[in-house]
Design a protein around this motif. Sequence first.
Motif, mmCIF file in Angstrom:
data_model
loop_
_atom_site.group_PDB
_atom_site.id
_atom_site.type_symbol
_atom_site.label_atom_id
_atom_site.label_comp_id
_atom_site.label_asym_id
_atom_site.label_seq_id
_atom_site.Cartn_x
_atom_site.Cartn_y
_atom_site.Cartn_z
ATOM 1 N N GLU A 191 0.874 -1.173 0.000
ATOM 2 C CA GLU A 191 0.000 0.000 0.000
ATOM 3 C C GLU A 191 0.908 1.219 0.000
ATOM 4 O OE1 GLU A 191 -2.438 1.819 3.522
ATOM 5 O OE2 GLU A 191 -3.585 0.148 2.657
ATOM 6 N N GLU A 242 1.823 5.532 -0.202
ATOM 7 C CA GLU A 242 1.476 6.634 0.722
ATOM 8 C C GLU A 242 0.105 7.224 0.452
ATOM 9 O OE1 GLU A 242 4.425 9.768 -0.856
ATOM 10 O OE2 GLU A 242 5.524 8.836 0.802
ATOM 11 N N ASN A 260 -2.466 5.373 -0.054
ATOM 12 C CA ASN A 260 -3.351 4.258 0.299
ATOM 13 C C ASN A 260 -3.821 3.451 -0.919
ATOM 14 O OD1 ASN A 260 -3.172 4.894 3.064
ATOM 15 N ND2 ASN A 260 -4.794 6.412 2.832
ATOM 16 N N LYS A 261 -3.042 3.504 -1.984
ATOM 17 C CA LYS A 261 -3.341 2.737 -3.189
ATOM 18 C C LYS A 261 -2.620 1.395 -3.100
ATOM 19 C CE LYS A 261 -2.578 2.821 -8.136
ATOM 20 N NZ LYS A 261 -1.761 3.419 -9.185
#
Length: 155
Positions: free
Chosen positions: A132, A134, A136-137
């Motif tokens: 993940e 930074e 949040n992908k």
Amino acid sequence: MAKVSNTDRKILPILEPIIAERNLELVDLEFVKEGANWYLRVYIDKEGGVDIDDCEGVSRALEAKLDTEDPIEQAYILEVSSPGIDRPLKKDADFEKYRGEIIDIKLYKGLNGQKQYQGKLLGLENGVISIEDEENKVITFEQKEVAGVRLAVIF
């Protein structure tokens, strides 16, 4: 990712009992040529980290066994050390142990024009590493396309 060479096949049966009797973990084994010299590098670890006595004990025991059995034809320099704070993740168990940690991934070939990624390790499942970033992908990588994975060093 973790390919086993002919030298590894010769060394592992000698090395593994030495590591096991000291309650240590074999993190990595390298046999590489740098300049004119060959190096046999053994990276060890244990909970809480290894110290100089751990490295010296493995080095002395391994050196004695290698001198007796002589499995490597050419001259080499033996080095035994800690994997360092940027420890490589090689075994499936490493990906479980360090789940949730920030890692650096290097690819053999670029993905979306990028060969290096950093993110929180979500896991390794069926040959796919998930992180993940930074933002949040979630980004996934086929393990066979990954040149190396290390714990990130963040200051």
